[in-house]
Design a protein around this motif. Sequence first.
Motif, short mmCIF file in Angstrom:
data_model
loop_
_atom_site.label_atom_id
_atom_site.label_comp_id
_atom_site.label_asym_id
_atom_site.label_seq_id
_atom_site.Cartn_x
_atom_site.Cartn_y
_atom_site.Cartn_z
N CYS A 109 -4.84 9.42 4.43
CA CYS A 109 -5.76 8.40 3.90
C CYS A 109 -5.51 8.15 2.41
N ASN A 116 -2.87 0.35 -0.04
CA ASN A 116 -3.86 -0.72 0.06
C ASN A 116 -5.24 -0.12 -0.17
N GLU A 118 -8.05 -1.58 -0.61
CA GLU A 118 -9.19 -2.37 -0.13
C GLU A 118 -9.93 -1.70 1.02
N GLY A 119 -9.27 -0.86 1.78
CA GLY A 119 -9.91 -0.19 2.91
C GLY A 119 -10.35 1.23 2.59
N SER A 120 -10.45 1.57 1.31
CA SER A 120 -10.73 2.97 0.94
C SER A 120 -12.06 3.47 1.48
N LYS A 122 -13.36 2.71 4.31
CA LYS A 122 -13.16 2.99 5.74
C LYS A 122 -12.32 4.24 5.96
N TYR A 123 -11.43 4.52 5.03
CA TYR A 123 -10.52 5.65 5.19
C TYR A 123 -11.25 6.99 5.21
#
Length: 144
Positions: A109, A116, A118-120, A122-123
């Motif tokens: 992650c 990227n 932007e999805g941190s 969610k990770y």
Amino acid sequence: MDGQAIGMLGLALCLILCGAGSAYGLYKTGAAAAGVLAEDNKKFSKVIVLALLPATQGIYGFVLAVMKSSGLAAITDVAGGWHMFLAAIGLGITGMLSAVLQAKTAVACIYAVGKNDEGSGKYILFPAMVEFYAILALVLGIMI
């Protein structure tokens, strides 16, 4: 070996195994975080939580050992010692394994944030799913 010694051994192993798993996990996530931050230092706030997640198992082992240590004086026989040992060793094994496996998940992650960010948010879900089993082992250890 009397019951108190067996109980103490279980608590010590719980603390040692959870701590070792967390230390190894933090080594892995710290190395991954340093690599990502070397590329882009602005990602620190998105990487730090992922890097610190494996530390919690060491905390769980410490908490259980401290909570259960007050019950050592009440152990009067070998069976009571084995009861304490088994209550603690479950978290010891689960904590060590989940810290190592959580670190592997968190490292992936962290690298994803590097590519990227932007999805941190969610990770964090993926290593948190591994955390759940350490929490279950802690709760069970407290209840026993």
